[in-house]
Design an enzyme around this catalytic site. Structure first.
Site, mmCIF file in Angstrom:
data_model
loop_
_atom_site.group_PDB
_atom_site.id
_atom_site.type_symbol
_atom_site.label_atom_id
_atom_site.label_comp_id
_atom_site.label_asym_id
_atom_site.label_seq_id
_atom_site.Cartn_x
_atom_site.Cartn_y
_atom_site.Cartn_z
ATOM 1 N N GLU A 18 32.803 19.603 -7.918
ATOM 2 C CA GLU A 18 31.911 19.425 -9.075
ATOM 3 C C GLU A 18 30.995 20.620 -9.263
ATOM 4 O OE1 GLU A 18 29.142 16.079 -8.743
ATOM 5 O OE2 GLU A 18 28.897 16.118 -10.925
ATOM 6 N N HIS A 27 30.586 5.802 -4.663
ATOM 7 C CA HIS A 27 29.130 5.874 -4.562
ATOM 8 C C HIS A 27 28.643 5.630 -3.126
ATOM 9 C CE1 HIS A 27 28.663 5.044 -9.157
ATOM 10 N NE2 HIS A 27 29.057 6.267 -8.884
ATOM 11 N N ASP A 30 28.368 15.197 -2.163
ATOM 12 C CA ASP A 30 27.924 15.239 -3.560
ATOM 13 C C ASP A 30 26.409 15.202 -3.508
ATOM 14 O OD1 ASP A 30 27.251 14.850 -6.216
ATOM 15 O OD2 ASP A 30 28.778 13.305 -6.572
ATOM 16 N N HIS A 41 29.685 14.760 -17.289
ATOM 17 C CA HIS A 41 28.616 14.097 -18.051
ATOM 18 C C HIS A 41 27.621 15.168 -18.424
ATOM 19 C CE1 HIS A 41 26.449 14.339 -14.177
ATOM 20 N NE2 HIS A 41 27.551 13.871 -13.633
ATOM 21 N N ASP A 69 23.881 19.038 -9.784
ATOM 22 C CA ASP A 69 24.826 17.997 -9.354
ATOM 23 C C ASP A 69 26.108 18.698 -8.909
ATOM 24 O OD1 ASP A 69 26.338 15.721 -9.022
ATOM 25 O OD2 ASP A 69 26.340 15.152 -11.143
ATOM 26 N N TYR A 100 41.434 10.414 -4.974
ATOM 27 C CA TYR A 100 41.004 9.483 -3.919
ATOM 28 C C TYR A 100 42.199 8.607 -3.573
ATOM 29 C CZ TYR A 100 36.916 11.123 -6.399
ATOM 30 O OH TYR A 100 36.002 11.929 -7.030
ATOM 31 N N HIS A 135 22.505 12.232 -15.055
ATOM 32 C CA HIS A 135 23.371 11.796 -16.160
ATOM 33 C C HIS A 135 22.468 11.853 -17.384
ATOM 34 C CE1 HIS A 135 26.392 9.396 -13.452
ATOM 35 N NE2 HIS A 135 26.254 10.648 -13.096
ATOM 36 N N ASP A 169 0.798 -1.232 0.000
ATOM 37 C CA ASP A 169 0.000 0.000 0.000
ATOM 38 C C ASP A 169 0.830 1.281 0.000
ATOM 39 O OD1 ASP A 169 -2.254 -1.507 -0.040
ATOM 40 O OD2 ASP A 169 -2.728 -1.288 2.094
ATOM 41 N N ARG A 216 36.549 15.691 -4.209
ATOM 42 C CA ARG A 216 35.989 15.963 -5.538
ATOM 43 C C ARG A 216 35.410 17.368 -5.495
ATOM 44 N NH1 ARG A 216 33.424 11.766 -6.139
ATOM 45 N NH2 ARG A 216 31.276 12.194 -5.554
ATOM 46 N N HIS A 244 37.495 8.108 -12.436
ATOM 47 C CA HIS A 244 36.225 8.386 -13.130
ATOM 48 C C HIS A 244 36.411 9.500 -14.156
ATOM 49 C CE1 HIS A 244 35.501 12.047 -10.706
ATOM 50 N NE2 HIS A 244 35.755 11.346 -9.617
ATOM 51 N N GLU A 301 33.896 17.723 -12.928
ATOM 52 C CA GLU A 301 34.030 17.130 -11.596
ATOM 53 C C GLU A 301 35.291 16.294 -11.389
ATOM 54 O OE1 GLU A 301 31.264 13.818 -10.851
ATOM 55 O OE2 GLU A 301 30.191 14.432 -12.645
HETATM 56 N N1 GLY Z 1 26.275 12.631 -8.433
HETATM 57 C C1 GLY Z 1 26.569 11.785 -9.507
HETATM 58 C C2 GLY Z 1 27.672 12.282 -10.289
HETATM 59 O O1 GLY Z 1 28.415 13.117 -9.852
HETATM 60 O O2 GLY Z 1 27.827 11.923 -11.415
HETATM 61 MN MN MN Z 2 27.814 14.512 -8.359
HETATM 62 MN MN MN Z 3 28.182 14.376 -11.669
#
Ligand code: GLY
Ligand code: MN
Ligand code: MN
Length: 438
Positions: free
Chosen positions: A409, A241, A258, A352, A269, A390, A359, A34, A407, A348, A386
């Protein structure tokens, strides 16, 4: 509803004459008994309609002979009893008037309508990866039953998303304005979290900072976070993540946040990294300044005509040189780049596309060409920038850098001559962060 009807007209103009396009919105999803997950429309459906109710389908019929092009909505009917429990629904008549469709019908009439629409149509466009074969088979079967009357089903099935995705990649004025506002709200949330840490210091939990972010998003009208916020302190910042957000933050830790809100269907983001006690240590500061310099190098590579991947390459070059200068890596810069040895600490991409989806849709490479070159930036494309670093504990890595994760971003829209920064309101330099947290 101007931006939406303009988009439908532009898409209709791209369809083959005599063809039909169909796109439904997202289903409602049960969480447990529910209880449902908060409803979120399908981005492309919403892009073309502005209609946020579930159980809705858009049919676009391209001009055929003397018949003009048509945009038709199928949606839930009015239902007084359900509306007592779940709230207002437009119903076809009010939806047609409010959203500017040529016609609107109850969603239960879709199958019957599609059999008629697809009779003698030249092609059917649909999001092929989404399934829907059973439904399409019903429609095609229905058309075939009319074959003795001289009716035929469309001989071609085409994928709709490539057309819509490329439209969505270029943000119009309406979208840019919403994204700028989403960016401003998210910047305020990051500043609020820094201020909270400045006031309370070590001993607070990651989730207390998450609560500050969510409070700030919602109090400015943002409907949800655009993705699960990452509040990662100390070693957690090296888990890309991480989102358990339940650690008690220790004195001397950096905190990597983030997080970005979704406002009226558009994501922001942002990542900021700051010391919980308001002062960077020498080692933290050295790595922080390096990531900041890498972000600046990426920014310098963003303007119309540059390749999408230039920003990443520029950031990687700065990061790799810095890793050598700080003793994280040994050897020659060109070898570190060629062997991708920087990936031990930077694994990474540098960004994006961003828009309705964090994304966002849109190709990154020119897939029509055999060598698939990086796409060239054009005004209106929105992307994140970004870079990060690390440092997990490892032999040969100076111990003073262990467990530092950083990071930075931001979100930009490519403009003539450069770009527009959407997220300029969150403190970013060492001096700005330390001043805010005092
Ligand atoms: N928060 C997801 C990224 O930075 O791509
Ligand atoms: Mn991000
Ligand atoms: Mn991002």
């Amino acid at each position: 509803m101007k931006p939406y009807s303009d988009r439908r007209a532009r898409l209709l103009a791209m369809l083959e004459p005599g063809s039909v396009a169909v796109i439904g919105t997202a289903p409602e999803v049960a969480r447990n008994a529910d209880t449902e997950y908060p409803y979120r429309h399908d981005s492309s459906f919403y892009y073309l309609t502005g209609f946020a109710e579930p159980e809705a389908v858009l049919v676009l019929a391209a001009a055929r002979g003397a018949s003009p092009a048509q945009a038709i909505l199928f949606c839930r009917e009015k239902h007084p009893e359900s509306e007592i429990w779940d709230g207002y629904r437009y119903g076809p008549d009010a939806a047609r008037a409010a959203f500017g469709f040529d016609a609107a019908y109850p969603v239960g009439a879709l199958d019957e309508h599609m059999v008629r629409q697809l009779s003698n149509a030249s092609a059917l466009y649909a999001p092929l990866a989404r399934g829907g074969e059973a439904q399409q088979r019903r429609w095609f079967d229905g058309v075939r039953k009319l074959a003795r009357g001289g009716t035929s089903a469309p001989p071609v099935l085409r994928d709709l998303p490539p057309l819509v995705d490329d439209m969505r990649l270029f943000k119009d004025d309406h979208e840019s304005a919403v994204m700028l506002r989403a960016g401003a709200i998210s910047c305020g949330a990051h500043a609020r979290a820094m201020r909270f840490a400045g006031q309370h210091g070590a001993g607070i939990h990651e989730y207390e900072l998450e609560a500050e972010l969510l409070h700030e998003f919602r109090r400015h009208g943002a409907q949800y976070p655009a993705y699960t916020p990452i509040v990662a302190s100390g070693p957690n910042a090296c888990v890309l993540h991480y989102n358990a957000n339940n650690r008690r933050i220790q004195d001397g830790d950096l905190v990597l946040i983030d997080a970005g809100c979704e406002l009226d269907g558009y994501a922001s983001d942002i990542t900021r990294t700051f010391p919980v006690n308001g002062r960077f240590s020498a080692a933290q500061r050295a790595l922080y300044e390096l990531v900041l310099a890498a972000q600046q190098a990426a920014f310098d590579a963003i303007r119309p005509g540059r390749k999408y991947h230039d920003a990443h390459d520029a950031a990687v070059r700065v990061l790799a040189q810095g890793m050598l200068d700080l003793g994280l890596l040994q050897g020659a810069l060109e070898d570190v780049l060629a062997e991708k040895r920087y990936a031990q600490f930077y694994m990474h991409g540098t960004g994006h596309w961003i828009g309705m989806d964090v994304h966002d849709v849109g190709l990154y490479r020119d897939t029509a060409r055999e060598d698939k070159p990086s796409r060239l930036l054009q005004p209106g494309m929105a992307m994140t920038v970004e870079p990060g670093i690390y440092v997990r504990p490892a032999g040969g890595v100076p111990e003073k850098y262990w467990n530092i994760g950083i990071r930075i971003e931001d979100d930009v829209i490519v403009r003539e001559g450069g770009f527009q920064l959407l997220t300029g309101g969150a403190p970013k330099t060492v001096a700005e962060i330390e001043a805010l947290m005092k």
